[in-house]
Structure formats: structure tokens, C-alpha cells
Design a protein around this motif. Structure first.
Motif, PDB file in Angstrom:
ATOM      1  N   LYS A  77      71.671  54.499   5.152  1.00 14.26           N
ATOM      2  CA  LYS A  77      70.803  53.317   5.172  1.00 14.26           C
ATOM      3  C   LYS A  77      71.511  52.146   5.837  1.00 14.26           C
ATOM      4  N   MET A  78      72.806  51.968   5.518  1.00 15.42           N
ATOM      5  CA  MET A  78      73.568  50.890   6.134  1.00 15.42           C
ATOM      6  C   MET A  78      73.669  51.101   7.646  1.00 15.42           C
ATOM      7  N   LEU A  79      73.964  52.319   8.068  1.00 16.30           N
ATOM      8  CA  LEU A  79      74.134  52.583   9.491  1.00 16.30           C
ATOM      9  C   LEU A  79      72.870  52.285  10.285  1.00 16.30           C
ATOM     10  N   SER A  80      71.707  52.467   9.672  1.00 16.89           N
ATOM     11  CA  SER A  80      70.437  52.303  10.388  1.00 16.89           C
ATOM     12  C   SER A  80      69.935  50.860  10.393  1.00 16.89           C
ATOM     13  N   MET A  81      70.577  49.978   9.628  1.00 17.42           N
ATOM     14  CA  MET A  81      70.057  48.617   9.417  1.00 17.42           C
ATOM     15  C   MET A  81      69.874  47.813  10.693  1.00 17.42           C
ATOM     16  N   SER A  82      70.798  47.957  11.620  1.00 17.07           N
ATOM     17  CA  SER A  82      70.800  47.033  12.759  1.00 17.07           C
ATOM     18  C   SER A  82      69.973  47.521  13.941  1.00 17.07           C
ATOM     19  N   GLY A  83      69.388  48.725  13.824  1.00 13.17           N
ATOM     20  CA  GLY A  83      68.554  49.211  14.909  1.00 13.17           C
ATOM     21  C   GLY A  83      67.174  48.574  14.903  1.00 13.17           C
ATOM     22  N   LYS A  84      66.474  48.731  15.979  1.00 13.00           N
ATOM     23  CA  LYS A  84      65.147  48.117  16.120  1.00 13.00           C
ATOM     24  C   LYS A  84      64.011  49.128  15.977  1.00 13.00           C
ATOM     25  N   GLY A  85      64.362  50.411  15.768  1.00 12.37           N
ATOM     26  CA  GLY A  85      63.330  51.425  15.662  1.00 12.37           C
ATOM     27  C   GLY A  85      63.172  51.938  14.247  1.00 12.37           C
ATOM     28  N   SER A  86      62.670  53.155  14.123  1.00 11.43           N
ATOM     29  CA  SER A  86      62.544  53.802  12.816  1.00 11.43           C
ATOM     30  C   SER A  86      63.923  54.236  12.334  1.00 11.43           C
ATOM     31  N   PHE A  87      63.997  54.710  11.104  1.00 11.88           N
ATOM     32  CA  PHE A  87      65.282  55.169  10.564  1.00 11.88           C
ATOM     33  C   PHE A  87      65.921  56.203  11.479  1.00 11.88           C
ATOM     34  N   LEU A  88      65.178  57.257  11.817  1.00 12.33           N
ATOM     35  CA  LEU A  88      65.776  58.323  12.619  1.00 12.33           C
ATOM     36  C   LEU A  88      66.068  57.876  14.049  1.00 12.33           C
ATOM     37  N   GLU A  89      65.217  57.022  14.608  1.00  9.93           N
ATOM     38  CA  GLU A  89      65.513  56.502  15.947  1.00  9.93           C
ATOM     39  C   GLU A  89      66.832  55.742  15.945  1.00  9.93           C
ATOM     40  N   ASN A  90      67.060  54.955  14.910  1.00  8.86           N
ATOM     41  CA  ASN A  90      68.303  54.184  14.821  1.00  8.86           C
ATOM     42  C   ASN A  90      69.508  55.092  14.620  1.00  8.86           C
ATOM     43  N   ILE A  91      69.356  56.124  13.780  1.00  7.23           N
ATOM     44  CA  ILE A  91      70.469  57.031  13.503  1.00  7.23           C
ATOM     45  C   ILE A  91      70.809  57.865  14.738  1.00  7.23           C
ATOM     46  N   ILE A  92      69.791  58.303  15.471  1.00 10.63           N
ATOM     47  CA  ILE A  92      70.032  59.104  16.681  1.00 10.63           C
ATOM     48  C   ILE A  92      70.848  58.314  17.695  1.00 10.63           C
ATOM     49  N   GLN A  93      70.623  57.007  17.778  1.00  5.33           N
ATOM     50  CA  GLN A  93      71.374  56.178  18.719  1.00  5.33           C
ATOM     51  C   GLN A  93      72.864  56.102  18.389  1.00  5.33           C
TER      52      GLN A  93
END
Length: 379
Positions: A199-215
């Protein structure tokens, strides 16, 4: 987020690090540690500290020779497997199980350097920065600070800043990162990825959870020690917490764990690398749109790779049979190997000093530490 907002947690620049190295050469406590871990080498190191121009040079000329000495004196060899899986992966996050406070990430950098790959930025909890010089030292050695504790609001702010810094490091600095799959070391070796980390790793992305994690380009990493020098300290802590639920470790406990982990005998050590899990994350996105389910499945995917890629030593097999009262692996280790492992366990038990020492409980905990990697590997 403005890059200046990273100043409290980021690793140092080359220019800042040069200043730190010169100050460390004058720091009495740092010099005492150097003399302890590298006896007879301090006089030759001090001129180097005064003349180093970059963090890469510091790691190459100071840290790497120390790690070679440590490998020769405390291990039966450090190996890396699956390097081909990450050679062309680009900047990524190595998420791994966590055994040793200092050496998991440090030996990882050694393995990467020996395969002509760049060392990584390392996440380190502020609870370990017991003295100011330790913080300066680690930040001048590609480490960034994970701030723990505080009020709920402070914890949220710290998590958002940490997430943004990790994104900045990967995408702007083009540097890979090592981070443990959970807060603190896993004392019983039953490794599981904390969903709060994802959850922390995905916080700063601008997309969905998985979109942010994939980046983030996550590459799971399995770290396997044949022997954990801190195993008896971990077993002792289990009994202390059992007998006193309010028990808290002291800074001296952390210092002892660092010292014991660095200088204790570790046997063989294996780092096994997995390719990026982005394809599997894309499949999860096609399976469910429920965020909580996506988080759970992502954690399970990381765990699956870490568990599958453990190096299984004879001690793990002996511990499995002793713990579960079976002979499932009896044909896969010799009588001598069993005797050596049982003697090792008894020797570690003998080191534990407690007023009401529960030897049966402590022995069970030690066996768990060595059996759990095999139990999870089999699953």
C-alpha cells in the motif's frame, strides 16, 4: 512532491558524502568499530577516507574489501543465482525476505558489483540509527531512511514521502532499490510480504493500485543463510515476549544483533533473483478489480517466488524432521550432517541466558527458524 522534502530521508549526494567520509575519519566511535571489525587495517583506511570523491569509489575501495574479508572469515561462500533474470531489468525494487540487519543488503550489493551491476539504494529503519554518525555513514553509502512510529497522521505523511522518494529514485535517479518484504526481520523465518508495504509503495502513483505497482518493476529476491548467527538471540526474544507481552528490545539489543550478525559464522549464503513480476501483476488485473484482492494476490505472488527460490541446506531438512517428528528427508542428509546440526542447535541454546530459561520452547523456536523455509518451499 518537491525534492527538498526528501532531505530528511534521502541518501547523500557524492558531494555530501565526501564531507561525511572526512568527518568519519575523525569520529572516535566509528574508528573503534573499524578497529573491531577490521583489526590492523584502520591506519591504511584513514588516508582513503580523506581522498574519496564518490560513493561508488567508497563502496569499491573501502566497503568491498571489507566484505571480501568478511566472506572469507565468516562464511563458506556467497553465491548469486538467476543474475540473468535482472541483468536487463532496468531500475527495479528487489523485495526480499529479511534475516540480518546489516548483511542482507550489504552482501546483495557485493553480489551485484561482482556481476558488473550497480549497487542499490537501501531502505533502513530509523530505529537502527542509534548514533548520529551511523545515520551519516549509511546515507553516504546509498541508504535512505524509513521513519517508524509517530502519530497516525505522522505515519501517513512519512509513508507518502517514502513512496514518493522510492518513485523518484527509480524513475529520476535511475537507481534500483532493496527493501525487505516486512518491517523488521522475520524472527521465525516464516516469511510473508506485508500488505501495508505494498500500500505504501503504491501511494505516490497516479493510477490504480496495480498500475502504480507495475511501474515499480518488482523483482522478488530470496536470501538463504545456512546458519543465522542471531538465531539464539531471536529465540531468546521469543521467550521474553512470551513471558512479558510488553517486552521491548533496547538499542543495545540492536547493537548486539548487528555485531553478532556481522561477525558470526554463517555457512553458505545464496542470493537467488527472480525476473520482474509485471506479467503476473497484469494477469491479476484481469482476474479481479477489487483493490483488496489485488493487494492480497500481489503479496502472495511475491511470497511464492521468494519461497520457491530458497536454497535448501541439509540443516533445513534435519530441522524439518526434528520439528515435525518425521523421517521424510532422512535419506537426503547423512548421519554426520544430522549430528553436526543437532550439535549446532545445542551450542546456540547454551548461549541463551535467561532467569527462567525454557529450553524446550527455545529449541522448538530454533528448529522452526530452520524448518520454515523448507515448509514454505514445499508449498
Amino acid at each position: 512532491m518537491d525534492n527538498n522534502q526528501f532531505d530528511e530521508i534521502r541518501s547523500y549526494s557524492n558531494e555530501e558524502a565526501q564531507i561525511v567520509y572526512k568527518k568519519l575519519a575523525q569520529e572516535p566511535n566509528f574508528l573503534k568499530v573499524l578497529q573491531f571489525v577490521m583489526p590492523g587495517k584502520v591506519e591504511t583506511l584513514l588516508p582513503k577516507l580523506q581522498s574519496i570523491n564518490s560513493i561508488d569509489q567508497f563502496q569499491r575501495d573501502v566497503i568491498y574489501p571489507f566484505l571480501l574479508q568478511l566472506e572469507q572469515g565468516t562464511t563458506q561462500g556467497i553465491s548469486g543465482s538467476g543474475i540473468e533474470n535482472i541483468q536487463h531489468a532496468g531500475p527495479c525494487i528487489y523485495i526480499s525476505n529479511h534475516r540480518d540487519i546489516v548483511l542482507d543488503s550489504t552482501f546483495l550489493c557485493k553480489v551485484l558489483i561482482e556481476h558488473n551491476l550497480s549497487s542499490v539504494e537501501i531502505a533502513i529503519g530509523n530505529n537502527l540509527l542509534i548514533y548520529p554518525w551511523i545515520e551519516h555513514f549509511v546515507r553516504a553509502n546509498k541508504s535512505f531512511i524509513v521513519k517508524r512510529g509517530g502519530s497516525p497522521r505522522e505515519m501517513l505523511t512519512n509513508s507518502m514521502r517514502l513512496s514518493a522518494y522510492i518513485n523518484h529514485t527509480l524513475h529520476d535517479k535511475k537507481s534500483s532499490i532493496w527493501i525487505a518484504q516486512r518491517e523488521g526481520r522475520c524472527k521465525d523465518s516464516n516469511d510473508r510480504t506485508q500488505e501495508s508495504l505494498l500500500k505504501m509503495l503504491s501511494m505516490s502513483g497516479k493510477g490504480s493500485f496495480l498500475e502504480n505497482i507495475i511501474q515499480l518493476n518488482i523483482c522478488p529476491l530470496s536470501i538463504s543463510y545456512e546458519y543465522d548467527p542471531c538465531d539464539y538471540l531471536k529465540a531468546k526474544e521469543f521467550q521474553q515476549k512470551r513471558d512479558n507481552p510488553g517486552y521491548k528490545k533496547t538499542q543495545q539489543d540492536d547493537l548486539l544483533s548487528m555485531q553478532t550478525g556481522i561477525l558470526g559464522k554463517k555457512g553458505h549464503i545464496m542470493f537467488r533473483f527472480t525476473p520482474s513480476i509485471n506479467e503476473e501483476l497484469t494477469e491479476i488485473a484481469c482476474t479481479t478489480t477489487n483493490k483488496n484482492e489485488q493487494i492480497e494476490l500481489t503479496a502472495q505472488t511475491i511470497d511464492k517466488h521468494i519461497h520457491a527460490n530458497y536454497e535448501i541446506y541439509s540443516g533445513n531438512k534435519v530441522a524439518y524432521d526434528l520439528l515435525l517428528g518425521t523421517s521424510r528427508f532422512a535419506k537426503e542428509y547423512t548421519t554426520q550432517e544430522k549430528m553436526i546440526f543437532e550439535s549446532y542447535i545445542q551450542g546456540q541454546l547454551d548461549k541463551i541466558q535467561l532467569e527462567h530459561k525454557d529450553e524446550a520452547f527455545l529449541r522448538h523456536k530454533l528448529l522452526e527458524m530452520y524448518a520454515n523455509p523448507l515448509i514454505n518451499h514445499l508449498k
